[in-house]
Every structure is written in C-alpha cells, then in structure tokens.
Design a protein around this motif. Structure first.
Motif, PDB file in Angstrom:
ATOM      1  N   VAL A 112       0.863  -1.178   0.000  1.00  0.00           N
ATOM      2  CA  VAL A 112       0.000   0.000   0.000  1.00  0.00           C
ATOM      3  C   VAL A 112       0.900   1.228   0.000  1.00  0.00           C
ATOM      4  O   VAL A 112       1.808   1.332   0.833  1.00  0.00           O
ATOM      5  CB  VAL A 112      -0.923   0.034   1.236  1.00  0.00           C
ATOM      6  CG1 VAL A 112      -1.871   1.217   1.148  1.00  0.00           C
ATOM      7  CG2 VAL A 112      -1.716  -1.260   1.377  1.00  0.00           C
ATOM      8  N   ASP A 169      -2.863   6.012  -1.157  1.00  0.00           N
ATOM      9  CA  ASP A 169      -3.795   4.969  -1.605  1.00  0.00           C
ATOM     10  C   ASP A 169      -5.059   4.987  -0.748  1.00  0.00           C
ATOM     11  O   ASP A 169      -5.012   5.233   0.465  1.00  0.00           O
ATOM     12  CB  ASP A 169      -3.160   3.582  -1.511  1.00  0.00           C
ATOM     13  CG  ASP A 169      -2.187   3.308  -2.636  1.00  0.00           C
ATOM     14  OD1 ASP A 169      -2.011   4.199  -3.495  1.00  0.00           O
ATOM     15  OD2 ASP A 169      -1.605   2.210  -2.657  1.00  0.00           O
ATOM     16  N   VAL A 173      -7.859   2.637   0.691  1.00  0.00           N
ATOM     17  CA  VAL A 173      -8.067   1.211   0.932  1.00  0.00           C
ATOM     18  C   VAL A 173      -9.453   0.963   1.517  1.00  0.00           C
ATOM     19  O   VAL A 173     -10.069   1.858   2.104  1.00  0.00           O
ATOM     20  CB  VAL A 173      -6.991   0.637   1.885  1.00  0.00           C
ATOM     21  CG1 VAL A 173      -5.598   0.836   1.294  1.00  0.00           C
ATOM     22  CG2 VAL A 173      -7.079   1.272   3.272  1.00  0.00           C
ATOM     23  N   VAL A 201      -7.029  -2.479  -2.134  1.00  0.00           N
ATOM     24  CA  VAL A 201      -6.676  -1.108  -2.474  1.00  0.00           C
ATOM     25  C   VAL A 201      -7.674  -0.658  -3.529  1.00  0.00           C
ATOM     26  O   VAL A 201      -7.677  -1.146  -4.657  1.00  0.00           O
ATOM     27  CB  VAL A 201      -5.238  -1.010  -3.010  1.00  0.00           C
ATOM     28  CG1 VAL A 201      -4.905   0.429  -3.394  1.00  0.00           C
ATOM     29  CG2 VAL A 201      -4.239  -1.525  -1.974  1.00  0.00           C
TER      30      VAL A 201
END
Length: 252
Positions: A54, A58, A60, A184
């Motif tokens: 990650v 990002d 998530v 993600v």
C-alpha cells in the motif's frame, strides 16, 4: 388466437421480463452497496510505511472485524496511544505467545524459530535476493492478548521495532485493531492477499472478506438494470413491427 393478440402477448411478456430484471438488478445493486457500507470502511494511507503493498495516498477498503479474528499476516488499521493515538496501517507478524526475531542467516524474519518468506516486501518482478527483512536485528516476546506489527517498508517504517523498550516490547493490544485491509480501491490495485508463509503456523491465516461477493452483486445488478431497461423498448418495437405486415395484408 389472432396474430395481433399473439404479438400483444409477446410485448406484455417482454415488458414483464424487463421490469423483473430491473427490479432484481436494483435489489442486487442496492443490497451489495448497503452490505459493503456496513462491512467496510475506507481509509487513506498517509505514508509509504506499507509500500509496496500500500503506497502513500492509496485509498483502501478495510473490513470491520472483531479483535479475535486477527491473524498473522493481516494488514490492519489500529489506534494506540503509545503510537500517537491516530489510525495507523501495519502488518501483524506476531500474536500473543510468539517469539518474533530478525534476522536469520538468510536475512529472514522468524516466528517461533520458523523462517517466514515475505514476498510482499518487494515490488512485483523484483529479485528475491534483496535486503534483509529488517535493517536492524531484534527479538521480541509477544505477551498474550497483544500483537506485534511491522510495516512492509522495513527501512523507514516506524513500527513495533521502535517501541521495543516499552512495556509489551512494542506490541499493541488486540482491541486496538479497528479493521483489516482487504483491498486497495484507488488506484485499483485489487485485493490484499493473505501471506502463505503464515498459514502453517497455529491459527493459520484469515479467510478472504466478502468484498468479491459484494462487487459481484453490484456488477450483476448494473447489468440487469441496463439490460432490463433496454429489453422492454426493444421487445415493444419488435412487436409493433410484427403487426405492421398483418395490418397491411388486412387492408388489401
């Protein structure tokens, strides 16, 4: 039955099927969306400490879970006052009763003496003969009810290694975990896998979350809504075209 009645019946059946497809599609789409909203919570990762799994920035999707469901290898979101009392994302590498150490002669992390292969530490396509699992050696005994957490970017991550001198040797309570990262969402890098290396240890790894089922319900729902909406007018137009030759023939 006359041709006109037959075509009218076909048109009514088409409209009924169209309405049914749209209704089922709405149920699947709205149900999948509501299910996802209840089970998952979005987070934005602020640092590169979990790179390459990650990256900073990002977005998530993290599944809300009970603390008892946490397993080794899980990437979790947690909050602990010792770590700054803000949500953080790290990987669980040890649970209560474990002895976590690094590094063995091959540069690998060990849990209860078992070496752990960690392919997630490297970007896809990178050589397996890279840096050791931690730039500094360490050993920690994880107290019962606690978790030992590391970032995947071991050279810069501020994780349990930084808190080794604290009570609990850098571990955090299981109750500090709020959710487990399953995917993600942006950029769309897909699901976060469960590491096979931890599967042989007691307790194994956690099962996959329901995100694929929820995504499937959304996709099928959209297809049914669009398909049903398009089928009704097409069926009605087809029925009208079929009646025209009969009307022309009757006029002669």
């Amino acid at each position: 039955m006359s041709g006109s009645e037959r075509h009218d019946g076909r048109g009514r059946l088409g409209n009924a099927l169209s309405n049914l497809a749209v209704a089922v599609g709405c149920v699947l789409f709205l149900g999948g969306f509501a299910w996802g909203a209840v089970v998952y919570k979005p987070y934005t990762v602020p640092t590169d400490s979990m790179s390459p799994t990650v990256n900073a920035g990002d977005r998530v999707l993290a599944e809300r879970i009970d603390s008892g469901d946490v397993r080794r290898g899980d990437v979790v979101v947690f909050t602990d006052s010792t770590w700054g009392d803000v949500p953080m994302v790290k990987r669980v590498v040890g649970v209560g009763g474990d002895k976590v150490a690094c590094c063995d002669k091959n540069g690998r992390l060990t849990v209860n003496g078992e070496p752990i292969e960690e392919p997630y530490l490297r970007a896809k396509g990178a050589s397996a003969n890279g840096a050791p699992a931690s730039p500094q050696n360490f050993t920690a005994d994880v107290p019962e009810g606690q978790l030992f957490l590391l970032g995947d970017e071991r050279s810069t991550s501020l994780d349990s290694r930084v808190h080794l001198q604290d009570p609990g040797q850098g571990s955090v309570p299981r109750g500090a975990v709020q959710a487990r990262v399953d995917a993600v969402a942006w950029p769309m890098n897909g699901m976060v896998g469960r590491p096979e290396a931890f599967a042989a240890l007691p307790g194994g790894v956690s099962s996959d979350g329901p995100l694929p089922l929820q995504a499937g319900a959304l996709v099928v729902g959209v297809v049914l809504i669009l398909g049903g909406s398009a089928y009704g007018p097409i069926a009605a137009r087809s029925a009208r075209r079929s009646r025209r030759p009969e009307a022309s023939a009757g006029a002669h």
